[in-house]
Write a protein that holds these residues in place. Structure first.
Motif, short mmCIF file in Angstrom:
data_model
loop_
_atom_site.label_atom_id
_atom_site.label_comp_id
_atom_site.label_asym_id
_atom_site.label_seq_id
_atom_site.Cartn_x
_atom_site.Cartn_y
_atom_site.Cartn_z
N THR A 30 -12.73 38.84 65.15
CA THR A 30 -11.64 38.84 64.07
C THR A 30 -11.27 37.25 63.66
O THR A 30 -11.17 36.92 62.77
N ALA A 31 -11.15 36.47 64.84
CA ALA A 31 -10.71 34.97 64.71
C ALA A 31 -11.96 34.26 64.05
O ALA A 31 -11.70 33.53 63.06
N SER A 32 -13.37 34.56 64.33
CA SER A 32 -14.38 34.24 63.60
C SER A 32 -14.35 34.15 62.04
O SER A 32 -14.58 33.60 61.25
N LEU A 33 -14.05 35.55 61.76
CA LEU A 33 -13.77 36.01 60.40
C LEU A 33 -12.72 35.41 59.67
O LEU A 33 -12.84 35.21 58.38
N ALA A 34 -11.68 35.11 60.35
CA ALA A 34 -10.51 34.50 59.78
C ALA A 34 -10.89 32.80 59.33
O ALA A 34 -10.30 32.55 58.26
N PHE A 35 -11.79 32.32 60.23
CA PHE A 35 -12.17 31.07 59.77
C PHE A 35 -13.17 30.96 58.47
O PHE A 35 -13.17 30.00 57.86
N SER A 36 -14.10 31.96 58.64
CA SER A 36 -15.25 32.16 57.81
C SER A 36 -15.03 32.47 56.21
O SER A 36 -15.35 32.34 55.06
N ALA A 44 -1.75 37.91 57.15
CA ALA A 44 -1.12 37.57 58.08
C ALA A 44 -1.75 37.20 59.36
O ALA A 44 -1.39 36.28 60.20
N THR A 45 -3.05 37.87 59.64
CA THR A 45 -3.71 37.77 60.89
C THR A 45 -4.59 36.43 60.62
O THR A 45 -4.45 35.78 61.58
N LYS A 46 -4.81 36.05 59.41
CA LYS A 46 -5.42 34.78 59.33
C LYS A 46 -4.46 33.86 59.47
O LYS A 46 -4.88 32.65 60.15
N GLU A 47 -3.33 33.84 59.10
CA GLU A 47 -2.15 32.73 59.29
C GLU A 47 -2.04 32.51 60.64
O GLU A 47 -1.88 31.42 61.41
N ARG A 48 -1.93 33.67 61.62
CA ARG A 48 -1.63 33.70 62.87
C ARG A 48 -2.78 32.91 63.69
O ARG A 48 -2.57 31.99 64.40
N VAL A 49 -4.06 33.19 63.31
CA VAL A 49 -5.20 32.41 63.88
C VAL A 49 -5.25 31.09 63.61
O VAL A 49 -5.54 30.22 64.46
N GLY A 57 -5.48 22.64 68.66
CA GLY A 57 -6.29 21.27 68.33
C GLY A 57 -7.63 21.71 67.97
O GLY A 57 -8.56 20.87 68.25
N TYR A 58 -7.69 23.03 67.65
CA TYR A 58 -9.14 23.45 67.16
C TYR A 58 -9.41 23.37 66.00
O TYR A 58 -8.94 23.85 64.89
N ALA A 59 -10.76 22.65 65.52
CA ALA A 59 -10.81 22.29 64.07
C ALA A 59 -11.62 23.57 63.44
O ALA A 59 -11.68 23.53 62.14
N GLY A 60 -12.36 24.28 64.15
CA GLY A 60 -13.12 25.23 63.74
C GLY A 60 -14.41 25.40 64.23
O GLY A 60 -15.01 24.69 65.19
N PRO A 61 -15.16 26.59 64.04
CA PRO A 61 -16.58 26.60 64.80
C PRO A 61 -17.49 25.68 64.47
O PRO A 61 -17.51 24.85 63.41
#
Length: 358
Positions: A30-36, A44-49, A57-61
């Motif tokens: 789900t976190a991966s989908l939120a970034f992509s 709401a889930t995307k904002e939480r992720v 301090g995580y910039a993304g995959p």
């Protein structure tokens, strides 16, 4: 005595997507989908992720990992025949790149520019760059070395002119037929003493009068075909070879043709509009008027900054050529067969050609 604290290396632990998912209270997928942004994830889930990622301090995959999963880099290489700065001063190259960008749009890929003088030992070169496909643009004398290097790597290849041969799709224009059309226009005006200023013929880009050695060793199909078109109408045409397609090179190539009034041609056929602009500049240096004292015809159909004339020229569809090359790349990367495309040029009669002065 209490034990001393363990020594630390000072290394900062790398935050992973799993860490972000745990803090946000969602699964890693789900976190991966939120970034992509490519899946059914609520706002709401995307904002939480994203908030959890910001806190950690995580910039993304890592895009390199994504490329490995897809089996592609998302990069299409483009080989230009000269330095990048020179290419961006040439409207033909800019129009071609615009069309190429349109053509590869379905891939969502970026362009990585190379020059034909690139060092194979450089950190990024045609021999090592992580590209999905490569498009060769222009009339480079070094085409064949590039083709061999890319074929060794199994990289899909499309050429915009250059006659690479084999099963490589080539986007072409009617160089010989178009130049013959332009030469016939010059002849119809009454010109018989005609010269031509050409693109370079071979890798060293030698300038000056065309010699038998230069012609026999020619590796630039565009220059050869355009010369053939001029010779179809004027078999004994005088030839001055330029070192590149630029105003400066056209100026240098035209000076010896125009220097002696006793042998001066009444018309010059230039193999590009930039060369034609240089020819006109050389004529004006000598106090000659175009077209009263000298007719000039170019090839490309571009707007040349600073040129006050409406140049007579062969207009080629540069944007369409680039787009066709991009579309061929898309088909090849989809596993489909891709064939070449042939375009035709049209004659635009401007104010730089007229009957020879009596």
């Amino acid at each position: 005595m209490s034990p001393e604290p363990a020594a630390t290396t000072g290394a900062i632990p790398r935050v992973t997507l799993a860490d972000v998912a745990a803090l946000a209270g969602v699964s890693a997928s789900t976190a991966s989908l939120a970034f992509s942004g490519s899946g059914p994830v609520s706002d709401a889930t995307k904002e939480r992720v994203l908030a959890a990622a910001s806190e950690l301090g995580y910039a993304g995959p890592d895009p390199r990992a994504r490329s490995l999963r897809r089996g592609r880099s998302g990069i299409v290489g483009v080989v230009l025949e000269e330095r990048v700065r020179a290419a961006f001063l040439d409207p033909v190259k800019i129009q071609t790149l615009d069309g190429l960008t349109e053509g590869i749009a379905p891939l969502g890929a970026g362009l990585l520019l190379f020059t034909d003088s690139g060092d194979p030992d450089a950190p990024v070169s045609l021999d090592t760059a992580p590209v999905d496909a490569v498009v060769l643009i222009g009339c480079s004398p070094k085409f064949f070395r590039q083709v061999e290097a890319l074929q060794r790597r199994g990289i899909p290849l499309v050429a915009i002119e250059g006659a690479p041969g084999g099963d490589i799709p080539e986007i072409t224009i009617d160089n010989r037929e178009a130049t013959r059309l332009g030469a016939e226009h010059v002849r119809s005006l009454g010109h018989t003493d005609v010269a031509t200023v050409t693109l370079p013929f071979e890798p060293t880009r030698r300038r000056g009068e065309l010699t038998a050695e230069m012609e026999s060793g020619a590796t630039v199909d565009t220059a050869v075909e355009r010369l053939r078109g001029a010779r179809d109408v004027f078999p004994g045409i005088r030839v001055s070879v330029a070192g590149a397609s630029s105003i400066e090179e056209g100026l240098e190539a035209a000076r010896p043709l125009l220097a002696d009034a006793a042998t001066r041609p009444t018309a010059i056929i230039a193999q590009s509009d930039l060369l034609a602009a240089g020819v006109i500049q050389a004529a004006e240096e000598l106090g000659l008027e175009v077209p009263r004292d000298l007719s000039v015809i170019g090839f490309d159909g571009i707007r040349v900054d600073g040129l006050q004339h409406d140049l007579t020229t062969l207009v080629q569809p540069s944007v369409a050529k680039g787009r066709a090359a991009g579309e061929a790349v898309v088909r090849m990367l989809s596993g489909e067969a891709a064939s070449g495309t042939d375009f035709t040029s049209t004659l635009h009669v401007g104010d730089t050609t007229a009957p020879p002065r009596a």
